[in-house]
Design an enzyme around this catalytic site. Structure first.
Site, short mmCIF file in Angstrom:
data_model
loop_
_atom_site.label_atom_id
_atom_site.label_comp_id
_atom_site.label_asym_id
_atom_site.label_seq_id
_atom_site.Cartn_x
_atom_site.Cartn_y
_atom_site.Cartn_z
N LEU A 93 0.85 -1.19 0.00
CA LEU A 93 0.00 0.00 0.00
C LEU A 93 0.88 1.24 0.00
O LEU A 93 1.71 1.41 0.91
CB LEU A 93 -0.90 0.05 1.24
CG LEU A 93 -1.99 -1.02 1.41
CD1 LEU A 93 -1.41 -2.35 1.88
CD2 LEU A 93 -3.01 -0.53 2.45
N GLY A 184 1.28 4.16 4.43
CA GLY A 184 2.14 3.28 3.64
C GLY A 184 2.47 2.00 4.38
O GLY A 184 3.08 2.03 5.44
N SER A 185 2.08 0.85 3.85
CA SER A 185 2.20 -0.38 4.62
C SER A 185 2.02 -1.59 3.72
O SER A 185 2.09 -1.50 2.50
CB SER A 185 1.16 -0.37 5.75
OG SER A 185 -0.06 0.18 5.30
N ARG A 186 1.77 -2.76 4.33
CA ARG A 186 1.73 -4.02 3.62
C ARG A 186 0.70 -4.96 4.26
O ARG A 186 0.52 -4.95 5.47
CB ARG A 186 3.13 -4.65 3.68
CG ARG A 186 3.22 -6.10 3.29
CD ARG A 186 4.66 -6.57 3.37
NE ARG A 186 4.79 -7.99 3.10
CZ ARG A 186 5.95 -8.60 2.87
NH1 ARG A 186 7.07 -7.91 2.88
NH2 ARG A 186 5.99 -9.90 2.64
#
Length: 222
Positions: A93, A184-186
């Site tokens: 993301l 912002g990530s996963r």
């Protein structure tokens, strides 16, 4: 309809401080320019309706838990996948994607485990087991067989907080909102080998709508 998640309030307030200070100092132009910052922060927390909010979801499908780009789809990676045999879909993301997360599959939450950690870039292999994260395990009985889906919220270099709004023992539905990750990530999703993966690396996915895996068809619907 698009709403703004309640987590936006403190972040937006902080982002508005420079514009307020500029306005108090009589710097109208600067205040107007800086006013774009809190708007951008608020938009990060946007929470649009999705198809799964309005329809009954097929019990054989696993949907994407996040908006973003598939950076891996295939056999469970060593050091990333839980113990056992799994297939894995990893979604990155960016700061521009919707960050409200949804359940990839409906059923009972068997486990919800938060683990503190580092804030490495979310696209790196190491982030899956070193970064701050929450692991969630869903189980559901279909035609007398228990299906298990494991998924993981992972924060990254910019994201410094994972928010999980469900707890072990709850019954959840496919596509239900379960929390969010900030900036912002996963997301990693793990399904058993008998489920077929339907996405490939590089694909764009939409939380609660894009089908990323499917079990062999069963009779009836949930």
């Amino acid at each position: 309809m698009v709403t703004i998640d309640r987590e936006a309030a403190p972040a937006t307030a902080v982002a508005a401080v420079p514009a307020v200070l500029a306005a108090l100092a009589g710097r109208r132009g600067a205040a107007l320019a800086l006013g774009a910052l809190p708007v951008a922060v608020a938009l990060f927390f946007r929470d649009p309706d999705r198809r799964s909010d309005r329809t009954t979801v097929d019990p054989d499908v696993v949907v994407s838990p996040a908006d973003g780009k598939v950076m891996y789809a295939g056999p469970g990676q060593d050091g990333v996948a839980p113990e056992g045999e799994w297939q894995q879909v990893s979604i990155f993301l960016s700061a521009f994607d919707v960050h409200v997360n949804r359940a990839p599959y409906g059923g009972r939450l068997r486990e919800v485990t938060y683990r503190p950690g580092k804030w490495l870039a979310a696209y790196t292999h190491e982030s899956a087991h070193l970064n701050e994260r929450t692991d969630l395990v869903i189980e559901r009985e279909v035609d007398g067989v228990t299906r298990v889906v494991h998924f993981r919220q992972i924060v990254g270099l910019m994201a410094r907080r994972v928010v999980t709004r469900v707890a072990a023992g709850e019954e959840i539905t496919t596509g239900q909102r379960i929390g969010l990750m900030k900036f912002g990530s996963r997301m990693d999703v793990f399904v058993p080998p008998e489920a077929e993966l339907l996405v490939q690396r590089g694909a764009r996915v939409v939380a609660g709508e894009t089908v990323i895996a499917r079990w062999p068809s069963t009779v009836g619907a949930a």
